[in-house]
Design a protein around this motif. Structure first.
Motif, PDB file in Angstrom:
ATOM      1  N   ALA A 255       0.841  -1.205   0.000  1.00 47.59           N
ATOM      2  CA  ALA A 255       0.000   0.000   0.000  1.00 47.59           C
ATOM      3  C   ALA A 255       0.878   1.258   0.000  1.00 47.59           C
ATOM      4  O   ALA A 255       0.600   2.218  -0.743  1.00 47.59           O
ATOM      5  CB  ALA A 255      -0.927  -0.008   1.209  1.00 47.59           C
ATOM      6  N   ASP A 256       1.926   1.260   0.830  1.00 50.33           N
ATOM      7  CA  ASP A 256       2.840   2.402   0.850  1.00 50.33           C
ATOM      8  C   ASP A 256       3.502   2.592  -0.511  1.00 50.33           C
ATOM      9  O   ASP A 256       3.626   3.729  -0.997  1.00 50.33           O
ATOM     10  CB  ASP A 256       3.921   2.208   1.923  1.00 50.33           C
ATOM     11  N   ASN A 257       3.916   1.500  -1.134  1.00 50.71           N
ATOM     12  CA  ASN A 257       4.535   1.591  -2.454  1.00 50.71           C
ATOM     13  C   ASN A 257       3.561   2.136  -3.491  1.00 50.71           C
ATOM     14  O   ASN A 257       3.947   2.921  -4.363  1.00 50.71           O
ATOM     15  CB  ASN A 257       5.052   0.218  -2.909  1.00 50.71           C
ATOM     16  N   SER A 258       2.324   1.735  -3.395  1.00 47.89           N
ATOM     17  CA  SER A 258       1.314   2.227  -4.328  1.00 47.89           C
ATOM     18  C   SER A 258       1.139   3.741  -4.181  1.00 47.89           C
ATOM     19  O   SER A 258       1.083   4.462  -5.179  1.00 47.89           O
ATOM     20  CB  SER A 258      -0.010   1.511  -4.073  1.00 47.89           C
ATOM     21  N   ILE A 259       1.086   4.200  -2.941  1.00 45.49           N
ATOM     22  CA  ILE A 259       0.967   5.638  -2.682  1.00 45.49           C
ATOM     23  C   ILE A 259       2.190   6.364  -3.228  1.00 45.49           C
ATOM     24  O   ILE A 259       2.072   7.413  -3.885  1.00 45.49           O
ATOM     25  CB  ILE A 259       0.795   5.907  -1.173  1.00 45.49           C
ATOM     26  N   LEU A 260       3.369   5.811  -2.989  1.00 44.03           N
ATOM     27  CA  LEU A 260       4.595   6.439  -3.472  1.00 44.03           C
ATOM     28  C   LEU A 260       4.651   6.470  -5.002  1.00 44.03           C
ATOM     29  O   LEU A 260       5.125   7.447  -5.587  1.00 44.03           O
ATOM     30  CB  LEU A 260       5.821   5.720  -2.908  1.00 44.03           C
ATOM     31  N   ARG A 261       4.159   5.428  -5.663  1.00 48.40           N
ATOM     32  CA  ARG A 261       4.132   5.427  -7.133  1.00 48.40           C
ATOM     33  C   ARG A 261       3.237   6.543  -7.669  1.00 48.40           C
ATOM     34  O   ARG A 261       3.585   7.212  -8.646  1.00 48.40           O
ATOM     35  CB  ARG A 261       3.635   4.069  -7.642  1.00 48.40           C
ATOM     36  N   VAL A 262       2.083   6.731  -7.017  1.00 42.74           N
ATOM     37  CA  VAL A 262       1.176   7.808  -7.434  1.00 42.74           C
ATOM     38  C   VAL A 262       1.844   9.160  -7.209  1.00 42.74           C
ATOM     39  O   VAL A 262       1.772  10.047  -8.067  1.00 42.74           O
ATOM     40  CB  VAL A 262      -0.174   7.711  -6.672  1.00 42.74           C
ATOM     41  N   GLN A 263       2.512   9.321  -6.073  1.00 40.94           N
ATOM     42  CA  GLN A 263       3.195  10.583  -5.791  1.00 40.94           C
ATOM     43  C   GLN A 263       4.318  10.829  -6.798  1.00 40.94           C
ATOM     44  O   GLN A 263       4.510  11.964  -7.246  1.00 40.94           O
ATOM     45  CB  GLN A 263       3.749  10.578  -4.360  1.00 40.94           C
ATOM     46  N   ILE A 264       5.058   9.787  -7.156  1.00 38.45           N
ATOM     47  CA  ILE A 264       6.121   9.937  -8.155  1.00 38.45           C
ATOM     48  C   ILE A 264       5.524  10.402  -9.470  1.00 38.45           C
ATOM     49  O   ILE A 264       6.051  11.314 -10.129  1.00 38.45           O
ATOM     50  CB  ILE A 264       6.889   8.612  -8.345  1.00 38.45           C
ATOM     51  N   SER A 265       4.421   9.792  -9.848  1.00 40.90           N
ATOM     52  CA  SER A 265       3.776  10.168 -11.110  1.00 40.90           C
ATOM     53  C   SER A 265       3.321  11.622 -11.077  1.00 40.90           C
ATOM     54  O   SER A 265       3.560  12.380 -12.032  1.00 40.90           O
ATOM     55  CB  SER A 265       2.588   9.235 -11.368  1.00 40.90           C
ATOM     56  N   GLU A 266       2.672  12.024  -9.994  1.00 38.76           N
ATOM     57  CA  GLU A 266       2.208  13.403  -9.875  1.00 38.76           C
ATOM     58  C   GLU A 266       3.379  14.388  -9.888  1.00 38.76           C
ATOM     59  O   GLU A 266       3.338  15.412 -10.587  1.00 38.76           O
ATOM     60  CB  GLU A 266       1.409  13.581  -8.581  1.00 38.76           C
ATOM     61  N   LEU A 267       4.417  14.071  -9.142  1.00 38.91           N
ATOM     62  CA  LEU A 267       5.567  14.978  -9.083  1.00 38.91           C
ATOM     63  C   LEU A 267       6.305  15.024 -10.413  1.00 38.91           C
ATOM     64  O   LEU A 267       6.791  16.091 -10.819  1.00 38.91           O
ATOM     65  CB  LEU A 267       6.511  14.558  -7.952  1.00 38.91           C
ATOM     66  N   SER A 268       6.387  13.897 -11.099  1.00 36.03           N
ATOM     67  CA  SER A 268       7.026  13.895 -12.422  1.00 36.03           C
ATOM     68  C   SER A 268       6.234  14.759 -13.393  1.00 36.03           C
ATOM     69  O   SER A 268       6.819  15.510 -14.187  1.00 36.03           O
ATOM     70  CB  SER A 268       7.123  12.466 -12.953  1.00 36.03           C
ATOM     71  N   ASN A 269       4.907  14.670 -13.347  1.00 31.69           N
ATOM     72  CA  ASN A 269       4.064  15.510 -14.208  1.00 31.69           C
ATOM     73  C   ASN A 269       4.252  16.986 -13.882  1.00 31.69           C
ATOM     74  O   ASN A 269       4.335  17.828 -14.785  1.00 31.69           O
ATOM     75  CB  ASN A 269       2.594  15.117 -14.083  1.00 31.69           C
ATOM     76  N   ARG A 270       4.306  17.322 -12.597  1.00 28.38           N
ATOM     77  CA  ARG A 270       4.533  18.718 -12.191  1.00 28.38           C
ATOM     78  C   ARG A 270       5.877  19.211 -12.693  1.00 28.38           C
ATOM     79  O   ARG A 270       5.999  20.317 -13.222  1.00 28.38           O
ATOM     80  CB  ARG A 270       4.477  18.861 -10.675  1.00 28.38           C
ATOM     81  N   LEU A 271       6.905  18.398 -12.507  1.00 26.61           N
ATOM     82  CA  LEU A 271       8.238  18.786 -12.932  1.00 26.61           C
ATOM     83  C   LEU A 271       8.291  18.982 -14.441  1.00 26.61           C
ATOM     84  O   LEU A 271       8.876  19.956 -14.932  1.00 26.61           O
ATOM     85  CB  LEU A 271       9.257  17.722 -12.500  1.00 26.61           C
TER      86      LEU A 271
ATOM     87  N   ALA B 151      19.809  27.909  -7.169  1.00 25.83           N
ATOM     88  CA  ALA B 151      20.324  26.536  -7.235  1.00 25.83           C
ATOM     89  C   ALA B 151      19.357  25.540  -6.606  1.00 25.83           C
ATOM     90  O   ALA B 151      19.354  24.380  -6.960  1.00 25.83           O
ATOM     91  CB  ALA B 151      21.678  26.472  -6.555  1.00 25.83           C
ATOM     92  N   ASP B 152      18.537  26.001  -5.664  1.00 21.78           N
ATOM     93  CA  ASP B 152      17.612  25.081  -5.009  1.00 21.78           C
ATOM     94  C   ASP B 152      16.186  25.227  -5.555  1.00 21.78           C
ATOM     95  O   ASP B 152      15.226  24.930  -4.878  1.00 21.78           O
ATOM     96  CB  ASP B 152      17.630  25.312  -3.495  1.00 21.78           C
ATOM     97  N   SER B 153      16.041  25.654  -6.789  1.00 23.68           N
ATOM     98  CA  SER B 153      14.708  25.868  -7.350  1.00 23.68           C
ATOM     99  C   SER B 153      14.113  24.556  -7.844  1.00 23.68           C
ATOM    100  O   SER B 153      14.670  23.481  -7.649  1.00 23.68           O
ATOM    101  CB  SER B 153      14.792  26.874  -8.498  1.00 23.68           C
ATOM    102  N   PHE B 154      13.017  24.666  -8.536  1.00 23.82           N
ATOM    103  CA  PHE B 154      12.298  23.487  -9.006  1.00 23.82           C
ATOM    104  C   PHE B 154      12.998  22.782 -10.151  1.00 23.82           C
ATOM    105  O   PHE B 154      12.560  21.742 -10.597  1.00 23.82           O
ATOM    106  CB  PHE B 154      10.863  23.842  -9.397  1.00 23.82           C
ATOM    107  N   LEU B 155      14.110  23.330 -10.648  1.00 21.31           N
ATOM    108  CA  LEU B 155      14.886  22.622 -11.669  1.00 21.31           C
ATOM    109  C   LEU B 155      15.574  21.394 -11.077  1.00 21.31           C
ATOM    110  O   LEU B 155      15.865  20.445 -11.771  1.00 21.31           O
ATOM    111  CB  LEU B 155      15.934  23.550 -12.280  1.00 21.31           C
ATOM    112  N   ASN B 156      15.837  21.464  -9.784  1.00 22.33           N
ATOM    113  CA  ASN B 156      16.417  20.320  -9.102  1.00 22.33           C
ATOM    114  C   ASN B 156      15.261  19.414  -8.674  1.00 22.33           C
ATOM    115  O   ASN B 156      14.495  19.763  -7.785  1.00 22.33           O
ATOM    116  CB  ASN B 156      17.210  20.796  -7.888  1.00 22.33           C
ATOM    117  N   PRO B 157      15.117  18.231  -9.281  1.00 21.99           N
ATOM    118  CA  PRO B 157      13.949  17.402  -8.979  1.00 21.99           C
ATOM    119  C   PRO B 157      13.931  16.873  -7.550  1.00 21.99           C
ATOM    120  O   PRO B 157      12.892  16.474  -7.061  1.00 21.99           O
ATOM    121  CB  PRO B 157      14.065  16.244  -9.973  1.00 21.99           C
TER     122      PRO B 157
END
Length: 155
Positions: A86-102, A130-136
């Motif tokens: 379940a934790d991994n599933s949540i993390l996969r969704v978060q990765i997807s959302e953050l990748s889309n945002r980036l 240097a610490d902006s959103f360009l750094n994933p």
């Protein structure tokens, strides 16, 4: 002589019957000993069988206890697995959302950089820190409000 042979036959008959009685008594004694021995052997056999049964019952009890412990361990492991899944599933969704945002933010930056010459010189556009959103790996930009396009471009 006749009388002597008669008496000798009579005494031998008495001796024969005495030896038959002795033989019968000896056979009866052997029979009783064999019967007692058989009873003792049967008693020992019953005791061995009872001990074997008791050992098997103790083994069944031990195996049931081990089986219960194994089932408990399996249940605990299954619960942990489901929790991690379940934790991994949540993390996969978060990765997807953050990748889309980036990706979206990088597209915006790319668009701004390509249009920079149209809207003015590069001194009016601030380079990202240097610490902006360009750094994933830097998530600080997620908590900042998104600027409206009028604030980005100075007319």
């Amino acid at each position: 002589m006749a009388s002597s042979s008669g008496t000798s036959s009579g005494s031998s008959l008495i001796q024969n019957s005495g030896s038959e009685e002795d033989l019968q008594a000896l056979m009866d004694q052997r029979k009783r000993k064999r019967m007692i021995s058989n009873r003792e052997s049967a008693r020992r056999s019953r005791m061995r069988k009872q001990k074997h049964l008791d050992d098997l019952m103790a083994q069944v009890s031990q195996l049931r206890k081990e089986n219960h412990q194994i089932i408990t361990g399996i249940n605990i492991t299954t619960q942990r697995y489901l929790s991690v899944e379940a934790d991994n599933s949540i993390l996969r969704v978060q990765i997807s959302e953050l990748s889309n945002r980036l990706e979206s933010l990088n597209e915006i930056i790319g668009s701004l950089n390509s249009n920079n010459g149209v809207f003015g010189d590069s001194s009016t556009f601030n380079e990202p820190a240097a610490d902006s959103f360009l750094n994933p790996w830097n998530m600080a930009y997620l908590n900042q409000p998104i600027m409206a396009s009028a604030e980005i471009f100075h007319y």
